[in-house]
Design an enzyme around this catalytic site. Structure first.
Site, PDB file in Angstrom:
ATOM      1  N   SER A   1      41.815  42.881  32.379  1.00 56.30           N
ATOM      2  CA  SER A   1      40.559  42.180  32.145  1.00 56.30           C
ATOM      3  C   SER A   1      40.241  42.194  30.645  1.00 56.30           C
ATOM      4  O   SER A   1      41.002  41.645  29.859  1.00 56.30           O
ATOM      5  CB  SER A   1      39.438  42.812  32.978  1.00 56.30           C
ATOM      6  OG  SER A   1      38.320  41.978  33.028  1.00 56.30           O
TER       7      SER A   1
ATOM      8  N   ASP B   1      40.162  34.632  41.046  1.00 57.67           N
ATOM      9  CA  ASP B   1      39.436  35.528  40.154  1.00 57.67           C
ATOM     10  C   ASP B   1      38.135  34.882  39.680  1.00 57.67           C
ATOM     11  O   ASP B   1      38.138  33.781  39.128  1.00 57.67           O
ATOM     12  CB  ASP B   1      40.320  35.862  38.952  1.00 57.67           C
ATOM     13  CG  ASP B   1      39.807  37.046  38.149  1.00 57.67           C
ATOM     14  OD1 ASP B   1      38.593  37.288  38.144  1.00 57.67           O
ATOM     15  OD2 ASP B   1      40.637  37.724  37.518  1.00 57.67           O
TER      16      ASP B   1
ATOM     17  N   HIS C   1      39.843  39.199  41.142  1.00 57.57           N
ATOM     18  CA  HIS C   1      39.918  39.985  39.913  1.00 57.57           C
ATOM     19  C   HIS C   1      40.545  41.358  40.136  1.00 57.57           C
ATOM     20  O   HIS C   1      41.181  41.908  39.243  1.00 57.57           O
ATOM     21  CB  HIS C   1      38.516  40.148  39.328  1.00 57.57           C
ATOM     22  CG  HIS C   1      38.498  40.603  37.911  1.00 57.57           C
ATOM     23  ND1 HIS C   1      39.079  39.890  36.877  1.00 57.57           N
ATOM     24  CD2 HIS C   1      37.969  41.725  37.329  1.00 57.57           C
ATOM     25  CE1 HIS C   1      38.891  40.525  35.734  1.00 57.57           C
ATOM     26  NE2 HIS C   1      38.230  41.645  35.985  1.00 57.57           N
TER      27      HIS C   1
END
Length: 698
Positions: free
Chosen positions: A551, A636, A671
């Site tokens: 991320s 995501d 995610h």
């Protein structure tokens, strides 16, 4: 004829032994798009990849996934070996720490052969299945249980689920007495559920359909259609998102509205859910605070004129923060991280020089007790506050060498008793076989960077490969915790390290501020300096350094790949945020506007220029890059799939080396990656196999 035979034989050998020759490297179509902003023009050849579900996008992602599959097909023996090690080490019937909700004990467990957890209710020493995620996940390629919450009388259960990975949860209800799931459903929520005290009203959070921002607090009454739900509060400022909680006294439902720098809390009387919420302290730019109700008033953890937070008290809802009593003043060397309030005690979690400590303050006589630990690479947290009148607390202790151990701590007697340990299945595992340390690297500007490391005793450190992990954003501090899967690397002679770089709060608020906005590059250079320092000081071999982050940590990976590609033998970037400028300029993308307070607003020249100077996608050069394994999820909601897809496509055309570049887009994930225990372990095994293959190890 003879020469031709040997040439053909050589080609056959290459095809057999090269995992990359069996299928063609994907090539993405180039459609140049001019992007003009603040008198600057960028050209993006892969802007078209943001067309979700289009034929062209799906075909490209399929080509990349096929290419990656062909690579990992050759590594399948290593992947299988790692999975077998995980299975041998981790109990297939692994249990998690028991905890209390509304006075009843629950415990989640894994069941051999099943992918998802089963939640048990424990009464009078007897266990019964309370909620089985496996039953809910049947026939689904993805499943996530976000929250479950019993009504105050425990007769009803509200739970929220996602079957896609987009983090848009549907709330459902169950009659616990009849064990029947009710027909009514509430869609498009963030999963957060809080009950009022009447056992028929819940509060939940609704998401914006386009941006996915949590912006409305809704009230639902059981037995009515969700179309009749009432908007209790709506946050108009797009920098802010809302969430819910409930006081330990059960007196108030809290509505939290928060940005990265500022927040506001509103209170609803939990006994009168129809009443209008009341503002506790009106928002003031750069004031962050947390409210804890006590029957004698309110305690708040506040950064008002307190860079590392202070603890304040007010006997009633205050009108000004200046009017509140100071209980614990700011200390520039000690970061107050968390506060819980019991009837007799304040439970304070804090960091001093990066190390966590639990401090307990008696509200009556003001006496202080501390729970301390000997190691320098550990994690501790007070957990499971369910009883406001309790004189005991539970805390969990974890380190890089030691699995989670939970303790009951009796405050008056100062006695701690171990009551749960997450033990490994492998009888040969011993924590004493491994060594953890904390060392300090030197940054370019002279700042000392804390790094925690773990390795198996007896290895020659100066020749060892290193996996260095980093994040460094949002003030999030990566905990120094044990990993059962990581042992597979340590037993192969690896050193594992966490660089606690600027952008986290490991060393307090200023450590965070020095790694954001126009100081963001400190995060990247700290990571590079950490890797260099570890090699220079003999903690690893300089030609065997690997890096990993996800991320915002994926942004870190992209940045250091551009800035110091020579330093890393391989990089793993998970769901990487790499197209910084384009994403931050697109306010229709989920979460963008709220991110201005972390990265800056690119509509302001100085922030635009600074972002552009480090955005990984915009700074790819024609040069050699290390081998890279990049992963994402098609659904995501935090980092859109097209960011890493574009990044990979551009890297393929620009890099001048023959190093490996693999891109895995999970079409059934968001995610957090794929769901289910087997999928999670497979993803980890592939990451390890990728690293090991670069060292010709298995």
């Amino acid at each position: 004829m003879c020469a031709k035979y040997y040439i053909m034989k050589l080609l056959l050998i290459i095809l057999i032994f090269s995992p990359l020759m069996s299928i063609a490297q994907p090539t993405a179509t180039i459609i140049n798009k001019k992007l003009e902003h603040l008198n600057d023009t960028r050209v993006d050849p892969y802007f078209w990849m943001n067309q979700r579900d289009s034929k062209e996008v799906l075909e490209y992602l399929d080509a990349e996934n096929s290419y990656t599959k062909s690579y990992f097909d050759k590594l399948q023996p290593t992947v299988n070996k790692l999975l077998a090690e995980f299975e041998q080490r981790i109990d297939p019937n692994e249990e998690n720490v028991p905890y209390e909700v509304n006075g009843i004990t629950y415990q989640s467990k894994n069941i051999e052969g099943k992918d998802y957890e089963v939640l048990y209710q424990i009464k009078n020493g007897k266990q019964s299945v309370y909620f089985d995620e496996n039953e809910r996940a049947k026939g689904k390629s993805f499943y996530s249980l976000a929250d479950w919450s019993p009504s105050t009388n425990n007769n009803l259960l509200a739970f929220s689920e996602d079957f896609v990975g987009r983090r848009k949860y549907t709330i459902r209800f169950r009659d616990n007495l009849k064990n029947v799931i009710l027909k009514e459903e509430i869609t498009n929520t963030d999963g957060n559920i809080v009950w009022a005290n009447d056992n028929k009203t819940i509060f939940y959070v609704r998401k914006d359909e386009q941006t996915l921002r949590e912006f409305q607090i809704m009230r639902h009454t059981l037995g009515t259609s969700s179309s009749k739900d009432v908007i209790v509060y709506e946050e108009k400022d797009e920098r802010f998102s809302v969430f819910l909680s409930k006081s330990l006294t059960k007196k108030f439902v809290y509505i939290h509205s928060q940005s990265s720098t500022t927040n506001e809390t509103l209170l609803i009387d939990a006994d009168k859910p129809d009443t209008k919420p009341q503002i506790f302290l009106a928002r003031k730019q750069d004031h962050l605070y947390e409210v804890e109700h006590h029957l004698n008033g309110f305690y708040i953890l506040s950064n008002y004129k307190a860079v590392n937070n202070s603890i304040l008290f007010s006997s009633s809802i205050p009108t000004k923060v200046e009017n509140m009593q100071t209980i614990l003043a700011n200390d520039d060397k000690i970061f107050l991280e968390n506060l819980n309030v019991l009837n007799e005690y304040l439970i304070i979690q804090k960091r001093e020089n990066g190390l966590l400590e639990i401090e307990i303050r008696n509200i009556g006589d003001k006496k202080v007790k501390k729970i301390n630990f000997d190691e320098e690479a550990y994690y501790v947290s007070a957990i499971n506050f369910d009883d406001y009148n309790s004189t005991k607390i539970k805390f969990v202790y974890n380190s890089l060498t030691t699995p989670s151990t939970c303790f009951n701590y009796d405050i008056p007697s100062d006695i701690r008793v171990e009551y749960f340990t997450k033990k490994l299945r492998d009888p040969n595992f011993k924590s004493s076989d491994y060594q953890s340390e904390r060392i300090w690297a030197l940054a370019n500007d002279g700042t000392e960077i804390p790094i925690t490391i773990v390795y198996k005793k007896g290895i020659k450190l100066s020749e060892a490969p290193l996996l260095l992990y980093g994040y460094g954003s949002y003030g999030i501090t990566i905990p120094d915790v044990f990993s059962a899967t990581r042992i597979s690397l340590l037993d192969r002679g690896f050193v594992y390290a966490i660089a606690h770089i600027r952008g986290s709060k490991y060393l307090g608020e200023n450590w965070y501020q020095d790694g954001k906005f126009l100081k963001k590059k400190n995060t990247f250079t700290d990571f590079i300096n950490s890797a260099e320092w570890l090699a220079r000081k003999g903690y690893c071999a300089e030609d065997k350094i690997f890096a990993q982050g996800g991320s915002a940590g994926g942004l870190l990976m992209g940045a250091v790949a551009n800035m110091a590609p020579y330093l890393f033998k391989g990089i793993i970037a998970q769901v990487p945020f790499v197209d910084v400028v384009s994403t931050m300029l697109d306010e229709t993308i989920p979460l963008t506007v709220g991110e201005y307070e972390e990265w800056g607003n690119p509509n302001v020249q100085k922030y635009y220029d600074y972002m552009l100077s480090y955005s990984p996608y915009d700074n790819i050069h024609k040069m050699d890059y290390p081998s890279m394994f990049i992963t994402t999820g098609y659904h995501d909601s935090q980092v859109q799939y097209w960011e890493p897809a574009k990044w990979v496509a551009k890297l393929r055309t620009m890099k001048t080396d023959n190093n490996i570049l693999m891109f895995d887009c999970n079409m059934d994930a968001g995610h957090g990656g794929g769901s289910g225990r087997s999928t999670e372990r497979l993803e980890k095994a592939k990451e390890f196999a990728f690293i090991l293959s670069l060292l010709n190890l298995e």
